[in-house]
Design a protein around this motif. Structure first.
Motif, PDB file in Angstrom:
ATOM      1  N   LEU A  18       0.826  -1.198   0.000  1.00 39.54           N
ATOM      2  CA  LEU A  18       0.000   0.000   0.000  1.00 39.54           C
ATOM      3  C   LEU A  18       0.860   1.248   0.000  1.00 39.54           C
ATOM      4  O   LEU A  18       0.571   2.228  -0.682  1.00 39.54           O
ATOM      5  N   TYR A  19       1.956   1.209   0.763  1.00 33.08           N
ATOM      6  CA  TYR A  19       2.846   2.360   0.820  1.00 33.08           C
ATOM      7  C   TYR A  19       3.480   2.630  -0.538  1.00 33.08           C
ATOM      8  O   TYR A  19       3.581   3.763  -0.997  1.00 33.08           O
ATOM      9  N   SER A  20       3.893   1.551  -1.209  1.00 31.86           N
ATOM     10  CA  SER A  20       4.544   1.711  -2.502  1.00 31.86           C
ATOM     11  C   SER A  20       3.579   2.203  -3.564  1.00 31.86           C
ATOM     12  O   SER A  20       3.987   2.797  -4.548  1.00 31.86           O
ATOM     13  N   GLN A  21       2.267   1.935  -3.356  1.00 32.21           N
ATOM     14  CA  GLN A  21       1.270   2.352  -4.328  1.00 32.21           C
ATOM     15  C   GLN A  21       0.837   3.808  -4.132  1.00 32.21           C
ATOM     16  O   GLN A  21       0.170   4.376  -4.982  1.00 32.21           O
ATOM     17  N   LYS A  22       1.238   4.398  -3.023  1.00 32.97           N
ATOM     18  CA  LYS A  22       0.867   5.776  -2.751  1.00 32.97           C
ATOM     19  C   LYS A  22       1.668   6.700  -3.655  1.00 32.97           C
ATOM     20  O   LYS A  22       2.885   6.768  -3.568  1.00 32.97           O
ATOM     21  N   LYS A  23       1.015   7.384  -4.532  1.00 32.67           N
ATOM     22  CA  LYS A  23       1.701   8.190  -5.529  1.00 32.67           C
ATOM     23  C   LYS A  23       1.746   9.651  -5.121  1.00 32.67           C
ATOM     24  O   LYS A  23       0.892  10.150  -4.396  1.00 32.67           O
ATOM     25  N   THR A  24       2.765  10.326  -5.618  1.00 30.36           N
ATOM     26  CA  THR A  24       2.862  11.758  -5.413  1.00 30.36           C
ATOM     27  C   THR A  24       1.721  12.449  -6.139  1.00 30.36           C
ATOM     28  O   THR A  24       1.481  12.170  -7.318  1.00 30.36           O
ATOM     29  N   PRO A  25       0.961  13.329  -5.484  1.00 33.09           N
ATOM     30  CA  PRO A  25      -0.120  14.040  -6.174  1.00 33.09           C
ATOM     31  C   PRO A  25       0.400  14.774  -7.398  1.00 33.09           C
ATOM     32  O   PRO A  25       1.455  15.408  -7.358  1.00 33.09           O
ATOM     33  N   GLN A  26      -0.331  14.671  -8.488  1.00 29.97           N
ATOM     34  CA  GLN A  26       0.042  15.311  -9.735  1.00 29.97           C
ATOM     35  C   GLN A  26      -0.919  16.459 -10.042  1.00 29.97           C
ATOM     36  O   GLN A  26      -2.080  16.432  -9.643  1.00 29.97           O
ATOM     37  N   PRO A  27      -0.456  17.477 -10.764  1.00 28.11           N
ATOM     38  CA  PRO A  27      -1.343  18.587 -11.115  1.00 28.11           C
ATOM     39  C   PRO A  27      -2.557  18.109 -11.907  1.00 28.11           C
ATOM     40  O   PRO A  27      -2.454  17.197 -12.718  1.00 28.11           O
ATOM     41  N   LEU A  28      -3.689  18.754 -11.680  1.00 31.86           N
ATOM     42  CA  LEU A  28      -4.918  18.380 -12.358  1.00 31.86           C
ATOM     43  C   LEU A  28      -4.832  18.753 -13.836  1.00 31.86           C
ATOM     44  O   LEU A  28      -4.710  19.929 -14.177  1.00 31.86           O
ATOM     45  N   TYR A 110       5.068  24.421 -11.226  1.00 40.37           N
ATOM     46  CA  TYR A 110       3.610  24.467 -11.370  1.00 40.37           C
ATOM     47  C   TYR A 110       3.013  24.661  -9.991  1.00 40.37           C
ATOM     48  O   TYR A 110       3.316  23.924  -9.051  1.00 40.37           O
ATOM     49  N   PHE A 111       2.129  25.637  -9.863  1.00 39.59           N
ATOM     50  CA  PHE A 111       1.574  26.062  -8.579  1.00 39.59           C
ATOM     51  C   PHE A 111       0.063  25.851  -8.610  1.00 39.59           C
ATOM     52  O   PHE A 111      -0.619  26.365  -9.502  1.00 39.59           O
ATOM     53  N   GLU A 112      -0.454  25.113  -7.633  1.00 38.61           N
ATOM     54  CA  GLU A 112      -1.867  24.721  -7.668  1.00 38.61           C
ATOM     55  C   GLU A 112      -2.511  24.871  -6.294  1.00 38.61           C
ATOM     56  O   GLU A 112      -1.906  24.539  -5.270  1.00 38.61           O
ATOM     57  N   VAL A 113      -3.749  25.369  -6.290  1.00 35.74           N
ATOM     58  CA  VAL A 113      -4.513  25.500  -5.057  1.00 35.74           C
ATOM     59  C   VAL A 113      -5.947  25.053  -5.316  1.00 35.74           C
ATOM     60  O   VAL A 113      -6.491  25.261  -6.404  1.00 35.74           O
ATOM     61  N   VAL A 193     -10.079  24.203  -8.669  1.00 33.96           N
ATOM     62  CA  VAL A 193      -8.628  24.067  -8.671  1.00 33.96           C
ATOM     63  C   VAL A 193      -8.046  25.120  -9.609  1.00 33.96           C
ATOM     64  O   VAL A 193      -8.382  25.165 -10.793  1.00 33.96           O
ATOM     65  N   TYR A 194      -7.193  25.978  -9.063  1.00 33.47           N
ATOM     66  CA  TYR A 194      -6.569  27.056  -9.822  1.00 33.47           C
ATOM     67  C   TYR A 194      -5.062  26.802  -9.865  1.00 33.47           C
ATOM     68  O   TYR A 194      -4.471  26.378  -8.862  1.00 33.47           O
ATOM     69  N   GLY A 195      -4.462  27.094 -11.006  1.00 28.46           N
ATOM     70  CA  GLY A 195      -3.032  26.849 -11.106  1.00 28.46           C
ATOM     71  C   GLY A 195      -2.348  27.719 -12.136  1.00 28.46           C
ATOM     72  O   GLY A 195      -3.003  28.329 -12.988  1.00 28.46           O
ATOM     73  N   ASP A 208      -9.417  24.261 -13.008  1.00 28.56           N
ATOM     74  CA  ASP A 208      -9.890  22.876 -13.062  1.00 28.56           C
ATOM     75  C   ASP A 208      -9.206  22.081 -14.163  1.00 28.56           C
ATOM     76  O   ASP A 208      -9.825  21.280 -14.882  1.00 28.56           O
ATOM     77  N   GLY A 209      -7.908  22.308 -14.320  1.00 29.11           N
ATOM     78  CA  GLY A 209      -7.107  21.547 -15.264  1.00 29.11           C
ATOM     79  C   GLY A 209      -7.175  22.001 -16.704  1.00 29.11           C
ATOM     80  O   GLY A 209      -6.540  21.404 -17.573  1.00 29.11           O
ATOM     81  N   LYS A 210      -7.915  23.076 -16.980  1.00 26.71           N
ATOM     82  CA  LYS A 210      -8.042  23.576 -18.352  1.00 26.71           C
ATOM     83  C   LYS A 210      -7.311  24.909 -18.485  1.00 26.71           C
ATOM     84  O   LYS A 210      -7.514  25.819 -17.679  1.00 26.71           O
ATOM     85  N   LYS A 211      -6.480  25.018 -19.519  1.00 30.50           N
ATOM     86  CA  LYS A 211      -5.739  26.256 -19.727  1.00 30.50           C
ATOM     87  C   LYS A 211      -6.673  27.372 -20.157  1.00 30.50           C
ATOM     88  O   LYS A 211      -7.448  27.222 -21.094  1.00 30.50           O
TER      89      LYS A 211
END
Length: 269
Positions: A18-28, A110-113, A193-195, A208-211
Motif C-alpha cells: 500500500l505504501y509503494s502504491q501511494k503516488k505523489t499528487p500530480q497537477p490536475l 507548477y503552482f496549484e490551489v 482548482v486554480y493553477g 480545473d485543469g483547463k488552460k
C-alpha cells in the motif's frame, strides 16, 4: 506460533504494498512527472507548519494582517477578514485579514490551489499568488508578482476570476498584464482548482485543469518569489490616491457583510 508469524508477514507485506502504491499528487490535467516541493505544499490536515509558513505580515497600505485570522479546521485552511479599527504607525485602519506566506522563495514550477471564495460580496478577495521585492537587481524593477486566481476582486461581478502578471518599476509605476473570466463557475459557492505554470519562457493559467490564459515570460519575472494564500481587502473599503496607492475608506462600524471567510483544501507546488 507458526500461524502468528505467517500473519505478521502478510500484514507487513500488505502495508509495504500500500505504501509503494501511494503516488505523489500530480497537477490536475497537466502532463508530466512532477515532484512535490514540500517547503511550499500543504494538505492542511494538521496544525499550521510554522517552519514553512508565516501568518503575520502587516505592510498593506489599507489594512493589516492578523495571525489569529488564519487557522486549520476540518482539514481546511480557513482565512477570515473582519472590521477591526486600529492604528499602525499612526495611520488609522479599519480591517484585519488572514494571510499565509512561504518562508522560502522559489523560482519556476507548477503552482496549484484548491480553494473556495468568500461567501459574501463585495469587499474581500481570496487569492493565490507569488511576489518578490527586488533589490539591487541592476534593472528597472523593484517589485514582481504573479496571481492566479484573484477571486471576487471586481465590484461589478461576484463571478469574475482574475489572473495577473505585474511588475513595478523604480519610479513606482505599476505595469500590469491583466486577464479575467466570468464563466459562471461560482467561485464563492464551490471549490475549484486554480493553477499556473511558470517557466523561463512563459506563464500559463489554469482552472480545473483547463488552460485559460497565457503570457510570454519577460525579463522581470525571473526572480525567486514567496508563495502566498491570502484574503485581502477590496473596494468599496479602500480607494487609490493620486500616486496609485491604496488608502482606507473611513469605516466607523462593522459593515453588514463582515466577517468573511475563505477556505483552502490544499496547496501543491
Amino acid at each position: 506460533m507458526k500461524r502468528l508469524i505467517i500473519l505478521f508477514f502478510i500484514i507487513v507485506n500488505c502495508t509495504m504494498t500500500l505504501y509503494s502504491q501511494k503516488k505523489t499528487p500530480q497537477p490536475l490535467g497537466i502532463n508530466g512527472n512532477w515532484t512535490i516541493q514540500q517547503d511550499f505544499s500543504d494538505e492542511f490536515d494538521r496544525n499550521i507548519n510554522k517552519n514553512k509558513w508565516s501568518t503575520n505580515i502587516d505592510n498593506w497600505p489599507a489594512w493589516s494582517s492578523d495571525s489569529r485570522k488564519v487557522l486549520i479546521k476540518n482539514k481546511r485552511l480557513q482565512m477570515s477578514i473582519d472590521w477591526d479599527k486600529h492604528k499602525r504607525n499612526g495611520k488609522q485602519l479599519y480591517f484585519k485579514s488572514g494571510i499565509l506566506t512561504s518562508k522560502k522563495k522559489i523560482k519556476y514550477g507548477y503552482f496549484e490551489v484548491k480553494m473556495k471564495g468568500a461567501p459574501r460580496f463585495p469587499g474581500a478577495s481570496p487569492a493565490f499568488w507569488l511576489y518578490s521585492r527586488v533589490r539591487n537587481s541592476g534593472q528597472n524593477v523593484k517589485y514582481v508578482e504573479i496571481d492566479c486566481p484573484e477571486l471576487q476582486s471586481k465590484q461589478r461581478d461576484n463571478d469574475i476570476i482574475s489572473w495577473n502578471v505585474v511588475h513595478i518599476n523604480k519610479n513606482n509605476v505599476r505595469m500590469p498584464i491583466r486577464q479575467e473570466t466570468g464563466n459562471g463557475l461560482g467561485p464563492s459557492k464551490k471549490f475549484h482548482v486554480y493553477g499556473y505554470l511558470w517557466t523561463a519562457e512563459k506563464i500559463e493559467f489554469y482552472i480545473d485543469g483547463k488552460k485559460i490564459g497565457r503570457t510570454v515570460q519577460n525579463k522581470f519575472h525571473k526572480y525567486a518569489m514567496n508563495l502566498i494564500v491570502s484574503l485581502g481587502l477590496r473596494e468599496p473599503y479602500y480607494f487609490y490616491d493620486k500616486n496609485g496607492v491604496r488608502q482606507p475608506v473611513p469605516t466607523p462600524d462593522t459593515p453588514s457583510k463582515f466577517p468573511m471567510t475563505s477556505e483552502v483544501e490544499y496547496v501543491r507546488v
